[in-house]
Design a protein around this motif. Sequence first.
Motif, PDB file in Angstrom:
ATOM      1  N   VAL A  32       0.840  -1.202   0.000  1.00 18.62           N
ATOM      2  CA  VAL A  32       0.000   0.000   0.000  1.00 18.62           C
ATOM      3  C   VAL A  32       0.873   1.249   0.000  1.00 18.62           C
ATOM      4  N   ALA A  33       1.954   1.211   0.796  1.00 16.94           N
ATOM      5  CA  ALA A  33       2.867   2.359   0.840  1.00 16.94           C
ATOM      6  C   ALA A  33       3.508   2.604  -0.528  1.00 16.94           C
ATOM      7  N   TYR A  35       2.236   1.801  -3.408  1.00 24.73           N
ATOM      8  CA  TYR A  35       1.189   2.312  -4.294  1.00 24.73           C
ATOM      9  C   TYR A  35       0.962   3.807  -4.053  1.00 24.73           C
ATOM     10  N   LEU A  36       0.937   4.203  -2.778  1.00 25.47           N
ATOM     11  CA  LEU A  36       0.751   5.615  -2.450  1.00 25.47           C
ATOM     12  C   LEU A  36       1.928   6.453  -2.957  1.00 25.47           C
ATOM     13  N   LEU A  39       1.339   7.156  -6.554  1.00 24.28           N
ATOM     14  CA  LEU A  39       0.310   8.173  -6.742  1.00 24.28           C
ATOM     15  C   LEU A  39       0.862   9.575  -6.480  1.00 24.28           C
ATOM     16  N   VAL A  40       1.619   9.723  -5.397  1.00 20.89           N
ATOM     17  CA  VAL A  40       2.175  11.035  -5.057  1.00 20.89           C
ATOM     18  C   VAL A  40       3.176  11.474  -6.129  1.00 20.89           C
TER      19      VAL A  40
END
Length: 409
Positions: A32-33, A35-36, A39-40
């Motif tokens: 998840v980290a 993936y984030l 996105l950022v």
Amino acid sequence: MTVNGSSEATPALGRGRFDAVLVAGALGVNNVASYLLTLVAARLLVPAAFGELGSLLAVLVIGAVPALGLQTVVALRVAGDTSPGPPGPLTALGFGTSVSIMVVALLSTPLFVWLLHLDGPGAMLFLALALGPITLNGLWYGTLQGAQRFGTMSRLVVTEGAGRIGGTLVGLMITRTPTGALAGAAAGAVVVAFVGWLICGKPRPTRLDIAHVRDVLHAAQALLALVLLVNLDLVLARHTLPEDVAGAYAVGAVLTKIAYWLPYAIAIVVLPKLASDEGRRRVIPLALGLCAVLNVIVVGGSALFGELGVRLIGGAKYASSVVPLWEFALVGSLLSLVQILLFSRIASADRRSTVLTWVAVLVEIGLVLVWLNGSLTNVVTAAVIATGALAVAGAVVELRSRRVPVAVA
């Protein structure tokens, strides 16, 4: 812990399930980290810089393969050892491997600056500095994995997510450049490696065992072939398909990676039990069965809700794309089975499955370049054929190894 008596079987099975849940949860947090972070980065960087960062992170993934090989070898060696930390020769192996990888990466900087069309060497230099501690972390993970300290290992996995991925994010937000992001990754990786050293009892290296080096080389090149198979079809699609179709293929490839990584916690938990012939005979069928159950769920769900999955992964702009999502899920599922079988053969010093994995890489390349190209479905079908044949061949090797003693190379 090796289970000798039937009275201990049920508690051990329960612990195994709980360990798998802990590891899966930690890996999930890291995914998840990651993936984030993507996105950022996509929002902070201009497209050209985002493409540069993406290519550098891909190099980082490939460069981290020796860490996986180191982790596998150390876990198998430590399995059954009651000492709190790795023996001195394994510690020497870990430090020696990490320094070697970092030096090779530093010397390769000019090549990658040219290959990736980088503006300067800064980002690649920080990437090389990050690979040193990332590789060393393979020693700490292998130590905890071999000792079956999965709770502690899970905490170190989360620490790496906070340190390395968090460091990358901080560097990116401060500088808004790929170079700053890689500088943050290097700083975070150093912190994680230091934490791992403390957790494992501050071990000191002694004289290096050359046999351990050979084991790491074998495990690393076997796992490199597997990593290539996980990503190869995406590269081939980019090479043979129009850009818009290759973009749709990238959407499907996300599910390939989900299906591949979903059972990864099973592989981590069972690996220490593969250190003995008896452990392999007992654990491999159970591990393959658990992976198969997860695979059926993923492939079946993809077949039933494929269109919805494409929209969820890629967004509305891919809603009209014809993406056979279940085939992508099948490729990842087959590779998760191959991973278990490959770990078993690495543990027994059997080179046959390693050779088969490299053959599968060549088969997939040949299928796409010579025959199955021109459409998204053709390319993913080539991946299904190559990985399916590899899974069957690996299962045959595993079955035969239970009847005939293997000659160790």
